[in-house]
Design a protein around this motif. Structure first.
Motif, PDB file in Angstrom:
ATOM      1  N   PHE A 118      28.944  39.804   9.443  1.00 25.84           N
ATOM      2  CA  PHE A 118      27.667  39.536  10.093  1.00 25.84           C
ATOM      3  C   PHE A 118      26.721  40.695   9.850  1.00 25.84           C
ATOM      4  N   VAL A 119      25.483  40.425  10.101  1.00 22.97           N
ATOM      5  CA  VAL A 119      24.452  41.455  10.032  1.00 22.97           C
ATOM      6  C   VAL A 119      23.696  41.388  11.349  1.00 22.97           C
ATOM      7  N   THR A 120      23.280  42.517  11.829  1.00 21.47           N
ATOM      8  CA  THR A 120      22.499  42.530  13.053  1.00 21.47           C
ATOM      9  C   THR A 120      21.260  43.362  12.806  1.00 21.47           C
ATOM     10  N   LEU A 121      20.179  42.970  13.376  1.00 21.68           N
ATOM     11  CA  LEU A 121      18.942  43.689  13.170  1.00 21.68           C
ATOM     12  C   LEU A 121      18.017  43.454  14.343  1.00 21.68           C
ATOM     13  N   GLU A 122      17.023  44.284  14.405  1.00 17.30           N
ATOM     14  CA  GLU A 122      16.028  44.123  15.456  1.00 17.30           C
ATOM     15  C   GLU A 122      14.875  43.313  14.889  1.00 17.30           C
ATOM     16  N   VAL A 134      23.325  37.736  12.954  1.00 15.95           N
ATOM     17  CA  VAL A 134      23.470  36.645  11.996  1.00 15.95           C
ATOM     18  C   VAL A 134      24.911  36.673  11.508  1.00 15.95           C
ATOM     19  N   PHE A 135      25.700  35.696  11.925  1.00 17.19           N
ATOM     20  CA  PHE A 135      27.112  35.613  11.551  1.00 17.19           C
ATOM     21  C   PHE A 135      27.249  34.698  10.336  1.00 17.19           C
ATOM     22  N   PHE A 136      27.885  35.208   9.282  1.00 28.40           N
ATOM     23  CA  PHE A 136      28.036  34.409   8.074  1.00 28.40           C
ATOM     24  C   PHE A 136      29.422  34.595   7.467  1.00 28.40           C
TER      25      PHE A 136
END
Length: 189
Positions: A118-122, A134-136
């Protein structure tokens, strides 16, 4: 974006007489270029690599579970062939950023959850900044997919609790390992 490929081409949601278009979440083929490396004293030259990725999005990118004791009107439900969830205007609004987020995964902090990446962002939303996760998953594609790999966005939503995963993985590393069938070890907790 490329032309549509395998995956769900979501139909618009009609909630309270309002139409919520989901065309931005239609599947597409994305060509990722992994830059080559010049020869060094320790390593041979590595040529540039082009990988065709079939990108598709799941229902959880724009729909949620009902809240405890929430009464949901019939027109607020959205379903695919596996489940039925409540259409969420906030998730839908935030999902408009997903194609741009996917296009820049090589520049973002990707992490491993133990099951998927996953990627996480503000991201800004209505005058405030929120943490958007965002889980992928990335899997090897079959011949019918017209791609080398599949990238499926399982879910994308605002995070309210802190994430436990902190060790980043380079997106190109994820692609190359999945393409070669090599496992990606989750970091120790």
């Amino acid at each position: 974006m490329g032309r549509p490929t395998s995956g769900i081409a979501w139909t618009a949601a009609i909630v309270g007489g309002m139409r919520y278009d989901l065309n931005h979440l239609h599947p597409y083929i994305w060509e990722v270029v992994i830059p080559g490396k010049e020869k060094s004293d320790k390593h041979p030259a590595v040529p540039e690599r082009k990988i065709r990725v079939n990108v598709s999005f799941g229902l959880h990118c724009f729909a949620r579970d009902p809240l405890p004791s929430e009464r949901v009107s019939d027109d607020c439900w959205y379903q695919d062939n596996r489940e039925r969830r409540v259409f969420c205007q906030i998730r839908w609004e935030l999902s408009k950023q997903l194609p741009g987020i996917i296009a820049t995964l090589a520049e973002r902090r990707c992490m491993h959850t133990g099951r998927e990446e996953f990627v996480t962002l503000e991201v800004p939303y209505q005058g405030r900044t929120l943490e958007y996760a965002v889980f992928f998953t990335v899997t090897k594609a079959g011949r019918a997919d017209r791609a080398d790999l599949n990238l499926f966005v399982n879910s994308a939503h605002e995070r309210y609790d802190p994430l436990k995963y902190t060790k980043p993985i380079k997106f190109h590393f994820i692609l190359l390992n999945r393409l070669q069938g090599k496992p990606i070890k989750p970091p120790p907790r």
